[in-house]
Design a protein around this motif. Sequence first.
Motif, PDB file in Angstrom:
ATOM      1  N   PRO A  45      -4.900  25.488  43.197  1.00  0.00           N
ATOM      2  CA  PRO A  45      -4.871  26.826  42.603  1.00  0.00           C
ATOM      3  C   PRO A  45      -5.727  26.862  41.336  1.00  0.00           C
ATOM      4  O   PRO A  45      -5.944  25.837  40.695  1.00  0.00           O
ATOM      5  N   ALA A  50      -0.062  28.796  38.470  1.00  0.00           N
ATOM      6  CA  ALA A  50      -0.027  28.423  39.887  1.00  0.00           C
ATOM      7  C   ALA A  50      -0.086  26.908  40.061  1.00  0.00           C
ATOM      8  O   ALA A  50       0.602  26.347  40.915  1.00  0.00           O
ATOM      9  N   GLN A  54       2.722  24.520  41.788  1.00  0.00           N
ATOM     10  CA  GLN A  54       2.331  23.641  42.885  1.00  0.00           C
ATOM     11  C   GLN A  54       2.674  22.187  42.597  1.00  0.00           C
ATOM     12  O   GLN A  54       3.209  21.482  43.445  1.00  0.00           O
TER      13      GLN A  54
END
Length: 131
Positions: A45, A50, A54
């Motif tokens: 990402p 993000a 993740q």
Amino acid sequence: MAQETVAFLPEPGADPQSALYSDTATTGGVVWTTQIPTRLDGSIPEDIEAQSKQVLDNLRSALDRAGSGLDHVMHLTIYFTDMAERAVFNEVYREYFPAPRPVRCALGVSQLGIAGMKVELTATAALAATA
């Protein structure tokens, strides 16, 4: 005295014979793992929020495969390419780790192993108790 068994667990889909490293290792009731913010397709990402989600999702998955979980994490070392983005990571982190939280260390580094990575972490956790 019995010798402890050491288990090395590759990343999902990785060939353990050709991989340069294992995703996770266990022995003596302890799990060690290093995680990066890659998706299953290998992409990363773009933004820190993000990537934070993740990398923590990847941590959860690795610990689950090893027989542990986020609630068994004892220590984290978190590497940032921009320490100013640490505050965003911390907001996401609170969603994954309710109080009391693990011992942790945060370090600023000039770069990580893959272009575009903003965060990487290593964790030490206890294996979950078995009945």
